[in-house]
Enzyme design. Structure first.
Site, mmCIF file in Angstrom:
data_model
loop_
_atom_site.group_PDB
_atom_site.id
_atom_site.type_symbol
_atom_site.label_atom_id
_atom_site.label_comp_id
_atom_site.label_asym_id
_atom_site.label_seq_id
_atom_site.Cartn_x
_atom_site.Cartn_y
_atom_site.Cartn_z
ATOM 1 N N GLU A 33 0.848 -1.195 0.000
ATOM 2 C CA GLU A 33 0.000 0.000 0.000
ATOM 3 C C GLU A 33 0.881 1.241 0.000
ATOM 4 O O GLU A 33 1.742 1.385 0.858
ATOM 5 C CB GLU A 33 -0.917 -0.003 1.219
ATOM 6 N N CYS A 89 -11.091 0.170 -11.978
ATOM 7 C CA CYS A 89 -12.193 1.135 -12.002
ATOM 8 C C CYS A 89 -12.191 1.940 -13.292
ATOM 9 O O CYS A 89 -12.953 2.892 -13.422
ATOM 10 C CB CYS A 89 -12.132 2.050 -10.784
ATOM 11 N N ASP A 115 -5.061 -4.068 -7.427
ATOM 12 C CA ASP A 115 -6.133 -3.066 -7.388
ATOM 13 C C ASP A 115 -5.494 -1.685 -7.518
ATOM 14 O O ASP A 115 -5.338 -0.964 -6.542
ATOM 15 C CB ASP A 115 -6.914 -3.190 -6.085
#
Length: 129
Positions: free
Chosen positions: A17, A87, A60
């Site tokens: 992350e 997305c 992601d």
């Protein structure tokens, strides 16, 4: 978000992350078999010593997509399964092209219209090699 659920079925998970805030939350909310790494994915993949290919990679990326260096590193990593959450259909298509050329194929494609009357489509792809 994905690591906590995956921890039920996998012994070792590395979650990468880049956001400092999200990384701090990540560290607080995962079980012991998840290692929370604070780094950009491209940096982590470029310096990580790969001992063996992971069973699964869950990707992601932000709306801008994973990008060339991450995709190149994923191909070199050689995971038999890649779950790509996107997305943005345009960046997903751009990132899928080299993965498909490297021998991955789309085994599953799930599309979700979470934002009706907009162009936004959430996609969850399973690529296998």
């Amino acid at each position: 978000m994905f690591s906590a659920v995956l921890a039920r079925n996998f012994h070792h998970i590395f979650g990468v992350e880049a956001s400092q805030t999200a990384h701090a939350d990540f560290r607080q909310n995962v079980p012991a078999n998840v290692k929370a790494v604070g780094a950009r994915t491209e940096d982590y993949l470029s310096v990580r010593q790969v001992r063996k290919s992971p069973d699964l990679v869950v990707l992601d990326p932000p709306r801008t997509g994973a990008g060339k260096s991450v995709i190149r590193s994923l191909v070199e990593l050689g995971a038999p399964r890649v779950r790509y959450v996107s997305c943005d259909p345009a960046t997903l298509a751009r990132d899928l092209t080299p993965l498909l050329a490297a021998g991955y194929h789309i085994e599953e494609a799930h599309l979700f219209d979470l934002f009706p009357e907009t162009f936004h489509i959430e996609s969850v792809m399973l690529l296998t090699r």
